[in-house]
Design a protein around this motif. Structure first.
Motif, PDB file in Angstrom:
ATOM      1  N   ILE A 363      26.772  78.212  52.927  1.00 39.26           N
ATOM      2  CA  ILE A 363      26.144  76.943  53.307  1.00 39.26           C
ATOM      3  C   ILE A 363      25.200  76.477  52.217  1.00 39.26           C
ATOM      4  O   ILE A 363      25.033  75.266  51.993  1.00 39.26           O
ATOM      5  N   LEU A 364      24.582  77.406  51.492  1.00 36.39           N
ATOM      6  CA  LEU A 364      23.735  77.036  50.349  1.00 36.39           C
ATOM      7  C   LEU A 364      24.570  76.338  49.278  1.00 36.39           C
ATOM      8  O   LEU A 364      24.147  75.341  48.686  1.00 36.39           O
ATOM      9  N   TYR A 365      25.766  76.880  49.033  1.00 38.33           N
ATOM     10  CA  TYR A 365      26.675  76.261  48.060  1.00 38.33           C
ATOM     11  C   TYR A 365      27.061  74.858  48.517  1.00 38.33           C
ATOM     12  O   TYR A 365      27.017  73.898  47.727  1.00 38.33           O
ATOM     13  N   ILE A 366      27.435  74.711  49.777  1.00 40.03           N
ATOM     14  CA  ILE A 366      27.862  73.409  50.306  1.00 40.03           C
ATOM     15  C   ILE A 366      26.723  72.400  50.277  1.00 40.03           C
ATOM     16  O   ILE A 366      26.921  71.235  49.918  1.00 40.03           O
ATOM     17  N   VAL A 367      25.506  72.838  50.639  1.00 37.78           N
ATOM     18  CA  VAL A 367      24.335  71.940  50.609  1.00 37.78           C
ATOM     19  C   VAL A 367      24.065  71.467  49.179  1.00 37.78           C
ATOM     20  O   VAL A 367      23.764  70.283  48.953  1.00 37.78           O
ATOM     21  N   PHE A 368      24.196  72.378  48.217  1.00 36.29           N
ATOM     22  CA  PHE A 368      23.975  71.996  46.814  1.00 36.29           C
ATOM     23  C   PHE A 368      25.022  70.975  46.362  1.00 36.29           C
ATOM     24  O   PHE A 368      24.696  69.996  45.683  1.00 36.29           O
ATOM     25  N   ILE A 369      26.270  71.202  46.757  1.00 40.32           N
ATOM     26  CA  ILE A 369      27.342  70.259  46.406  1.00 40.32           C
ATOM     27  C   ILE A 369      27.085  68.904  47.054  1.00 40.32           C
ATOM     28  O   ILE A 369      27.258  67.851  46.413  1.00 40.32           O
ATOM     29  N   LEU A 370      26.649  68.899  48.313  1.00 32.28           N
ATOM     30  CA  LEU A 370      26.341  67.648  49.003  1.00 32.28           C
ATOM     31  C   LEU A 370      25.191  66.905  48.323  1.00 32.28           C
ATOM     32  O   LEU A 370      25.200  65.674  48.255  1.00 32.28           O
ATOM     33  N   PHE A 371      24.220  67.658  47.826  1.00 33.08           N
ATOM     34  CA  PHE A 371      23.107  67.048  47.091  1.00 33.08           C
ATOM     35  C   PHE A 371      23.624  66.342  45.832  1.00 33.08           C
ATOM     36  O   PHE A 371      23.250  65.196  45.542  1.00 33.08           O
ATOM     37  N   LEU A 372      24.528  67.024  45.101  1.00 32.59           N
ATOM     38  CA  LEU A 372      25.109  66.422  43.893  1.00 32.59           C
ATOM     39  C   LEU A 372      25.950  65.191  44.237  1.00 32.59           C
ATOM     40  O   LEU A 372      25.927  64.191  43.518  1.00 32.59           O
ATOM     41  N   LEU A 373      26.703  65.279  45.331  1.00 31.46           N
ATOM     42  CA  LEU A 373      27.516  64.135  45.763  1.00 31.46           C
ATOM     43  C   LEU A 373      26.632  62.954  46.163  1.00 31.46           C
ATOM     44  O   LEU A 373      26.958  61.800  45.867  1.00 31.46           O
ATOM     45  N   LYS A 374      25.512  63.248  46.809  1.00 31.36           N
ATOM     46  CA  LYS A 374      24.599  62.195  47.260  1.00 31.36           C
ATOM     47  C   LYS A 374      24.010  61.426  46.081  1.00 31.36           C
ATOM     48  O   LYS A 374      23.984  60.188  46.089  1.00 31.36           O
ATOM     49  N   ILE A 375      23.542  62.125  45.065  1.00 33.13           N
ATOM     50  CA  ILE A 375      22.897  61.448  43.930  1.00 33.13           C
ATOM     51  C   ILE A 375      23.907  60.792  42.988  1.00 33.13           C
ATOM     52  O   ILE A 375      23.530  59.984  42.142  1.00 33.13           O
ATOM     53  N   ASN A 376      25.200  61.153  43.153  1.00 31.36           N
ATOM     54  CA  ASN A 376      26.222  60.588  42.263  1.00 31.36           C
ATOM     55  C   ASN A 376      27.295  59.787  43.012  1.00 31.36           C
ATOM     56  O   ASN A 376      28.359  59.516  42.465  1.00 31.36           O
ATOM     57  N   LYS A 377      27.005  59.411  44.258  1.00 34.10           N
ATOM     58  CA  LYS A 377      28.039  58.764  45.072  1.00 34.10           C
ATOM     59  C   LYS A 377      28.476  57.407  44.519  1.00 34.10           C
ATOM     60  O   LYS A 377      29.587  56.946  44.815  1.00 34.10           O
ATOM     61  N   ASN A 378      27.635  56.763  43.728  1.00 31.50           N
ATOM     62  CA  ASN A 378      28.000  55.463  43.158  1.00 31.50           C
ATOM     63  C   ASN A 378      28.600  55.578  41.755  1.00 31.50           C
ATOM     64  O   ASN A 378      28.936  54.574  41.142  1.00 31.50           O
ATOM     65  N   LYS A 379      28.683  56.792  41.254  1.00 33.88           N
ATOM     66  CA  LYS A 379      29.322  57.041  39.949  1.00 33.88           C
ATOM     67  C   LYS A 379      30.695  57.643  40.235  1.00 33.88           C
ATOM     68  O   LYS A 379      30.829  58.871  40.344  1.00 33.88           O
TER      69      LYS A 379
END
Length: 435
Positions: A363-379
């Motif tokens: 879940i730590l891995y998934i949360v980190f990936i979601l964080f990256l997706l959130k800050i880059n969702k418009n790229k």
């Protein structure tokens, strides 16, 4: 009894995927990976041959796999906000992929196929062939291909399948790229080919708003499994011949026609018998633990996997040990190519506590990936790069903690490169306007 439990879990997994298909996402590929590696493949093994491992250990292993998967599903469902999990949805991924331009596809294709051709020109081989004598070349090739080329191939498949281009040039270009990628996967690895085929089926069915796990779609699944069976037979029947012809410096020739190779399963069956199944390997570890033949290592494997990812320039006298080697040491058995996986590593590391600690790690891995997706969702491109690395990592059940951390590192490096190039392009654009 084991087979009965496996059949029940297959039915439960199928029902879960059927009910959840409208919200199919990146994590769904992990559930599918667990289902194929530990459940469906194990059932095939059980039909083919009897296991000597204690029944109790096998039942406990099934319970371990089932519980950790359920805990992960519940953690995502109840503790991660919906506006974050929406970023993992295939619906959102397809929307983003459909906006990628043709020039970007050409650049990505040139890089990935150019890398493959470089290795062919330098070392004389294209596909992953462990039987080759030049192990250094094979290792270098494996690292570069698995770290960058394979994820880009998945990225290209997602873009092509999601594309809305209807003009002739993109259509023909995408068809050629699509075909070349599938041919490459056919001879590179069964696992990579299987993921590629799953992405194709899932995306096409999702776009058409049809649930692939519906009872009415079972014929499609059977055709899919038949294709996998045929592809696996072809791969197993010719891979050694390809390796031998490369080492001998001779041209490769088929000793049978394609149709005969497609339905000749002897080589595939021999491969199944030669290598221990991932479920049997994990059950063997479970058996050793419950009989107290080995004690939990309390984080030694996790610690070594993290140390493996530190660059040698920062860690002098670095010694790399794989999970295979470490588990073999603790079990006092010969080190070889075992079907080691993160579930097994956590089991040896933490014993019964792995039931809780493994889902927390994931879940730590998934949360980190979601964080990256959130800050880059418009790229778009960067978002899709993160998506493909995540899908590749989560589906690859027979992976390692080292591989997972390296993929995170690769995502970060590519993010820095992407942002650097974007800033350079922006500066050049501003300077041109000023002139």
């Amino acid at each position: 009894m084991v087979m009965s439990v496996l059949i029940i879990i297959i039915m439960c997994t199928w029902f879960y995927m059927y009910k959840d298909f409208k919200r199919i996402n990146i994590f769904s590929m992990y559930v599918v990976g667990i289902f194929l590696s530990f459940i469906l493949l194990t059932l095939v093994y059980k039909i083919k041959q009897h296991s000597d491992i204690d029944i109790q250990a096998q039942i406990l292993t099934i319970g371990y796999i089932f519980l950790t998967t359920v805990i992960l599903i519940l953690l995502i469902k109840f503790f991660i906000p919906k506006h974050y999990t929406n970023l993992m949805l295939f619906d959102f991924i397809i929307q983003r992929a459909s906006c990628v331009s043709v020039p970007i596809v050409i650049i990505l294709s040139a890089f990935s196929f150019g890398t493959v051709l470089y290795f062919f020109k330098t070392y004389g081989f294209i596909f992953r062939l462990p039987e080759l004598s030049d192990l250094n070349a094979v290792n270098t090739y494996g690292i570069v291909i698995s770290s960058f080329v394979i994820p880009i191939f998945y990225l290209l498949l997602i873009i092509i399948l999601s594309s809305k281009h209807r003009t002739r040039l993109p259509y023909y270009l995408y068809t050629v790229i699509f075909g070349l990628i599938l041919v490459y996967f056919l001879f590179y690895s069964r696992r990579e080919l299987l993921l590629a085929l799953l992405l194709i089926v899932f995306i096409l069915m999702y776009k058409k708003k049809k649930n692939i796990f519906s009872v009415y779609k079972i014929p499609i699944m059977l055709v899919f499994l038949l294709f996998v069976f045929i592809a696996n037979n072809i791969y197993e029947n010719i891979r050694l011949d390809i390796a031998e012809s490369i080492m001998a410096g001779t041209s490769f020739e088929l000793n049978k026609n394609i149709l005969e190779l497609a339905f000749d399963s002897e080589a595939s069956e021999a491969n199944v018998q030669d290598r221990m199944a991932i479920f049997d390997f994990t059950s063997l570890l479970m058996n050793q633990l419950i009989n107290k033949n080995i004690s939990p290592t309390y984080g030694a494997i996790l610690n070594q996997n993290i140390l493996n990812t530190i660059p040698s320039i920062l860690y002098t006298n670095k010694k790399v040990l794989s999970s295979d080697e470490m588990i073999a040491q603790f079990m006092h058995i010969r080190s070889t190519d075992y079907p080691t996986n993160i579930l097994a590593s956590f089991l040896v590391d933490f014993g019964i506590f792995a039931v809780v600690l493994y889902p927390l790690f994931m879940i730590l891995y998934i949360v980190f990936i979601l964080f990256l997706l959130k800050i880059n969702k418009n790229k778009n491109l960067l978002y899709l790069i993160i998506v493909t690395y995540s899908i590749y990592t989560l589906f690859n059940i027979e992976g390692s903690i080292t591989g997972m951390i390296i993929n995170i590192r690769n995502i970060i490096l590519l993010s820095i490169l992407y942002k650097s190039l974007s800033n350079i392009y922006l500066i050049i654009k501003i300077k041109r306007k000023q002139k």
